[in-house]
Design an enzyme around this catalytic site. Structure first.
Site, PDB file in Angstrom:
ATOM      1  N   HIS A 266      -3.283   3.023  -2.651  1.00  0.00           N
ATOM      2  CA  HIS A 266      -2.887   2.255  -3.839  1.00  0.00           C
ATOM      3  C   HIS A 266      -1.832   2.965  -4.671  1.00  0.00           C
ATOM      4  CE1 HIS A 266      -5.974  -0.755  -3.114  1.00  0.00           C
ATOM      5  NE2 HIS A 266      -6.857   0.207  -2.927  1.00  0.00           N
TER       6      HIS A 266
ATOM      7  N   ARG B 158     -17.108  -3.027  -5.623  1.00  0.00           N
ATOM      8  CA  ARG B 158     -15.753  -2.848  -5.074  1.00  0.00           C
ATOM      9  C   ARG B 158     -15.403  -1.356  -4.992  1.00  0.00           C
ATOM     10  NH1 ARG B 158     -12.523  -4.230  -1.505  1.00  0.00           N
ATOM     11  NH2 ARG B 158     -13.144  -2.106  -1.130  1.00  0.00           N
TER      12      ARG B 158
ATOM     13  N   CYS C  99     -14.701   1.146  -1.759  1.00  0.00           N
ATOM     14  CA  CYS C  99     -13.462   1.936  -1.645  1.00  0.00           C
ATOM     15  C   CYS C  99     -13.807   3.376  -1.277  1.00  0.00           C
ATOM     16  CB  CYS C  99     -12.686   1.922  -2.960  1.00  0.00           C
ATOM     17  SG  CYS C  99     -11.690   0.451  -3.225  1.00  0.00           S
TER      18      CYS C  99
END
Lengths: 221, 271
Positions: B184, B228, B232
């Site tokens: 990211h 979430r 990750c």
């Protein structure tokens, strides 16, 4: 709310990694709220062992510590450290034990497709995948590929297969940080993700003239 | 709760199987298919069923104190749900902690209802205690839908939390040397066919932060932001983050503050 306290040994281990952390201290990219003491406390209180993923995975080696402040790591001042880290990683590379670079590209394709291994839901003892397609375009037939790494289409066809080229590709797969200190690519051999035979299969996928990677393609559709 | 949802969702899963086939055939077609699918679901996100369940949980007396959560202070005063999620995480005087929605819900459940947070922290994400948390998160987040994300660290502990989140985002570890930034930290990249939001930027942070909790079509599950983040870290090959631990709140603060000014689109819908 009560979070399970972590063993003091873990905290000590993190603090021992301190000298490496301290290198980036001169100009960290984050504010003072995340100094080493506060950050170490947060890590120790926030994670727990699960399956094969133990908290000791948070203890960084020098490469990881250096690359965890990308701004500082990329600065001109850090050029010497980058070179030293690359050399140290290069020194970890084990070359093929029988002198042969290439295995079976078909096996290589399977390894490149597989992303399994090393998460807390994986069981120990099963072979890991290479995760290659997550980041690279490789065989033209596979259109579900990621773009974090460069396309490897025509890899061998473009480069040939002399000793130096083979060596560079092997080093890249075995320990990607040997050529680029803060590469996003994992160190598949050095970290024990892939075994020597698996790396040979991946090499074949890249270099074997029969591999789909090197098959001549028509104009891009 | 699960039964109600699975009935409502069966039809959507059938559609998703079609979308999945297109996905495998050609990436552009897949992308279009997903976009069209998302559009088609705008008025029928299965997350609405979780929101309804969450609202019921919010308003129904429970726990040793037989109290509802209606007097819970999510930052805008006791009982104010509208707009609260768009302003989290934030510092709370009573706990002297920076809290995200899920940690704040635990505080309220303990204080108002007399519930022990421990089973909620320790339960698997698919177990009943977490289903309650996720339904509550769906409900509260839905009450900020369309609001601008408004998170600007001001309190010293909020600023520290942002700093910690930034450092956490770049922290590498584990056998793959991954940090959050590995996936990211660059613009315009993807894993396989999945586009990756660039979290340090406003748009990318909003694409991530502003769309969770979300209904995941492929899994047929409603996921909260804590779930979430948990997954990750699993893919990052890290050890497991403790539910509502500071590392998860710090990352939430980093995302929310980076996304500030963009629109909250919760609960979202994902492939």
């Amino acid at each position: 709310m009560k979070h399970a306290m972590k063993p003091a040994a873990f905290l000590a281990a993190l603090l021992l990694a301190g000298p490496a952390l301290a290198q980036t201290k001169a100009a960290p990219s984050w504010g003072p709220g995340a100094d080493d003491a506060a950050f170490t406390r947060m890590l120790a209180a926030s994670f727990k062992d699960k399956g094969i993923a133990r908290i000791d995975r948070l203890t960084q080696d020098e490469t990881q510590a250096f690359c965890s402040d990308p701004e500082a790591a990329a600065s001109p001042n850090a050029a010497e450290t980058r070179q030293r880290i690359e050399a140290a990683n290069m020194a970890t590379v084990k070359w093929p034990s029988d002198g042969k670079w290439l295995g079976d590209w078909k096996e290589g394709e399977k390894i490149a497709q597989s992303g399994r291994g090393n998460t807390w839901t994986d069981k120990p003892g099963e072979p890991n995948g290479g995760n290659c397609y997550n980041c690279h375009q490789i065989s033209p037939a596979e259109i579900s590929y990621g773009t974090i790494g460069p396309s490897l289409l025509q890899y061998g066809a473009l480069r040939g297969g002399d000793e130096e080229t083979m060596k560079a590709a092997w080093a890249k797969i075995y320990n990607a940080k040997s050529l680029n200190a803060c590469s996003n690519m994992p160190r598949a051999g050095h970290m024990g993700i892939l075994a020597e035979t698996q790396i040979k299969h991946l090499m074949a996928l890249l270099f074997d003239p029969a591999s789909p990677v090197n098959v001549k393609t028509g104009p891009v559709k | 709760m699960v039964d109600r949802v699975s009935v409502g969702v069966a039809a959507f899963l059938a559609v998703s199987a079609v979308a999945a086939t297109a996905y495998a055939q050609q990436k552009d077609a897949a992308q279009e298919g997903i976009e069209a699918y998302r559009e088609a679901l705008q008025d029928g996100n299965p997350a609405e069923l979780y929101e309804a369940t969450g609202e019921e949980l919010w308003k129904t007396p429970a726990g040793p104190k037989k109290a509802s959560l209606e007097q819970c202070d999510l930052g805008l005063g006791p009982g104010v749900v509208k707009g609260a999620y768009a302003r989290l995480p934030r510092h709370f005087q009573d706990t002297d902690r920076v809290q995200d929605l899920e940690s704040r819900l635990l505080t309220c459940m303990e204080a108002l209802q007399g519930k022990d947070p421990k089973p909620y922290v320790e339960a698997a994400f698919t177990a009943p205690p977490k289903e309650e948390m996720i339904a509550l998160a769906a409900y509260v987040s839905g009450q900020s839908k369309g609001d601008p994300i408004a998170v600007t660290p001001k309190h010293p502990k909020e600023q520290a939390m942002y700093d910690l989140g930034k450092r956490m985002f770049y922290y590498q570890g584990g056998p793959y040397d991954f940090s959050c930034a590995t996936c990211h930290g660059q613009e315009g990249t993807r894993i396989r066919l999945q586009d990756l939001p660039y979290i340090p930027g406003t748009k990318g942070a909003a694409a991530g932060w502003g769309s969770w909790p979300a209904y995941r079509v492929s899994a047929g599950q409603m996921w909260s932001m804590q779930w979430r983040l948990n997954d990750c870290f699993r893919q990052q090959r890290f050890p497991e983050p403790v539910y509502t631990s500071d590392a998860t709140i710090a990352l939430s603060m980093f995302m929310a503050a980076n996304a500030s000014g963009e629109t909250m689109k919760t609960p979202g819908i994902k492939r």
